[in-house]
Design a protein around this motif. Structure first.
Motif, PDB file in Angstrom:
ATOM      1  N   TYR A 110      -3.423  11.282   1.177  1.00 26.08           N
ATOM      2  CA  TYR A 110      -4.235  10.152   0.716  1.00 26.08           C
ATOM      3  C   TYR A 110      -3.382   9.262  -0.173  1.00 26.08           C
ATOM      4  N   SER A 111      -3.739   7.988  -0.246  1.00 25.97           N
ATOM      5  CA  SER A 111      -3.236   7.188  -1.350  1.00 25.97           C
ATOM      6  C   SER A 111      -4.083   7.595  -2.548  1.00 25.97           C
ATOM      7  N   ALA A 112      -3.499   7.657  -3.714  1.00 26.92           N
ATOM      8  CA  ALA A 112      -4.262   8.085  -4.884  1.00 26.92           C
ATOM      9  C   ALA A 112      -3.734   7.441  -6.154  1.00 26.92           C
ATOM     10  N   VAL A 113      -4.644   6.997  -6.999  1.00 25.68           N
ATOM     11  CA  VAL A 113      -4.275   6.485  -8.332  1.00 25.68           C
ATOM     12  C   VAL A 113      -5.365   6.826  -9.339  1.00 25.68           C
ATOM     13  N   LYS A 114      -4.972   6.836 -10.614  1.00 26.13           N
ATOM     14  CA  LYS A 114      -5.957   7.064 -11.675  1.00 26.13           C
ATOM     15  C   LYS A 114      -6.398   5.716 -12.236  1.00 26.13           C
TER      16      LYS A 114
ATOM     17  N   SER B  14      -2.704  -4.119  -4.884  1.00 28.15           N
ATOM     18  CA  SER B  14      -1.493  -3.770  -4.138  1.00 28.15           C
ATOM     19  C   SER B  14      -1.617  -2.354  -3.559  1.00 28.15           C
ATOM     20  N   VAL B  15      -2.334  -1.473  -4.262  1.00 29.95           N
ATOM     21  CA  VAL B  15      -2.550  -0.125  -3.743  1.00 29.95           C
ATOM     22  C   VAL B  15      -3.388  -0.186  -2.460  1.00 29.95           C
ATOM     23  N   ILE B  16      -4.382  -1.073  -2.462  1.00 28.42           N
ATOM     24  CA  ILE B  16      -5.223  -1.242  -1.272  1.00 28.42           C
ATOM     25  C   ILE B  16      -4.367  -1.716  -0.087  1.00 28.42           C
ATOM     26  N   GLN B  17      -3.526  -2.709  -0.348  1.00 28.68           N
ATOM     27  CA  GLN B  17      -2.636  -3.224   0.710  1.00 28.68           C
ATOM     28  C   GLN B  17      -1.766  -2.091   1.264  1.00 28.68           C
ATOM     29  N   GLU B  18      -1.252  -1.303   0.332  1.00 29.49           N
ATOM     30  CA  GLU B  18      -0.352  -0.220   0.707  1.00 29.49           C
ATOM     31  C   GLU B  18      -1.100   0.818   1.562  1.00 29.49           C
ATOM     32  N   ALA B  19      -2.337   1.125   1.136  1.00 28.20           N
ATOM     33  CA  ALA B  19      -3.131   2.119   1.865  1.00 28.20           C
ATOM     34  C   ALA B  19      -3.443   1.650   3.285  1.00 28.20           C
ATOM     35  N   CYS B  20      -3.473   0.343   3.463  1.00 28.36           N
ATOM     36  CA  CYS B  20      -3.839  -0.207   4.767  1.00 28.36           C
ATOM     37  C   CYS B  20      -2.645  -0.693   5.577  1.00 28.36           C
ATOM     38  N   ARG B  21      -1.457  -0.386   5.086  1.00 28.58           N
ATOM     39  CA  ARG B  21      -0.264  -0.965   5.717  1.00 28.58           C
ATOM     40  C   ARG B  21      -0.161  -0.638   7.202  1.00 28.58           C
TER      41      ARG B  21
END
Ligand code: GDP
Length: 285
Positions: free
Chosen positions: A80-84, A98-105
């Motif tokens: 999974y992509s994961a962040v706190k 940017s995390v969302i973009q990365e998760a959907c790359r």
């Protein structure tokens, strides 16, 4: 917001999730950083097959920082992509886009190969009640974003919040049901206040929390309430009642009140940053 869950609620929540999942590319799943696995619903993995996945450890401000990092690593390891994040204060929110973009790359890449250009990624926030879904959506979308659905005179239907030119977010979060069948998980959910205290009496619940804290966070209770240590958790509650002057009928110790006080202090972070489970414990299972 607490509500009782009946099989009917679960069926309805599941149906809503299944309908909404069809419309989206990415599931942004919120878990409570204090109990990252016990606040997950295992069905999401089945429902979210073929979707990009992002797990947010929300309320990270209430959880131990070392554990937060361990849990982020744990989820990343699982793919999974994961962040706190701290949705209440906005911590970690700025980097989310940017995390969302990365998760959907991968998905964007596939689209691009198929010649689909400029189609925004559609995302949905999901999680159990009280995990912070609305707070997160507000933090991400900003207050300026007006909700237009389900008001008299406004067309009913799905509302999308445009985050930027490449991401849209469904404005209604997916509600997942908590894991009350699993006794250990139910206990932890009750500790954080996510399911009604009814599974145990307040004093019983507080006594369980005392046991946990004395084992894993020794010294925290003594320091907060200025009480001596004791093997007996009910003795601890009596000591807290005494030190905080929780009394009934003038002079009897009100341990029920002390129990409620302890739970409230814990839930609001007044005992410090405490995580109730570690990836290690689950590694063996
Ligand atoms: P929902 O039921 O999942 O939509 O949860 P809400 O957004 O209503 O949040 C439930 C409670 O958690 C509210 O009192 C929020 O203020 C609080 N909350 C949400 N996110 C955070 C966070 O990151 N940190 C802390 N400390 N509290 C939070």
């Amino acid at each position: 917001m607490h509500f009782q869950w009946y099989p009917g609620h679960m069926t309805k929540a599941r149906r809503m999730m299944q309908e909404n999942i069809k419309l989206i590319d990415l599931i942004i799943e919120l878990v409570d950083a204090r109990i990252p696995l016990s606040s997950r619903n295992p069905d999401i993995d089945e429902m979210g097959r073929n979707k990009a996945r992002l797990i947010l450890l929300n309320k990270a401000d209430l959880a131990a920082e070392k554990r937060n990092d361990e849990w982020v690593a744990y989820f990343r390891e699982k793919g999974y992509s994961a962040v706190k994040v701290n949705s209440k204060k906005g911590g970690g929110i700025k980097s989310i886009q940017s995390v969302i973009q990365e998760a959907c790359r991968e998905k964007m890449e596939r689209d691009r190969k198929k010649g689909i250009l400029n189609r925004p990624v559609r995302a949905m926030v999901a999680g159990i009640p009280n995990v912070g879904k609305s707070t997160f959506i507000n933090a991400l979308a900003g207050k300026a974003c007006a909700k237009t659905g389900n008001k008299p005179g406004v067309t009913k239907g799905k509302q999308w919040i445009r985050l930027n030119k490449s991401v849209e977010l469904l404005d209604t979060p997916g509600i997942l049901w908590p894991k009350f069948e699993d006794q250990q998980a139910a206990l932890k959910l009750a500790f954080i206040g996510s399911i009604k205290d009814e599974i145990l009496q307040t004093e019983e619940l507080a006594a369980e929390l005392v046991k946990y804290l004395d084992r894993e966070y020794a010294g925290v209770i003594g320091e907060k309430y200025g009480v001596e240590s004791s093997e007996d958790p009910y003795e601890r509650l009596r000591a807290i009642a005494e030190s905080r002057h929780c009394l009934v009928r003038g002079n009897e110790l009100d341990t029920e009140k002390a129990a409620a006080l302890l739970l409230d202090d814990f839930r609001n972070g007044r005992l410090g940053r405490i995580t109730l489970e570690s990836p290690e414990e689950f590694a063996e299972k």
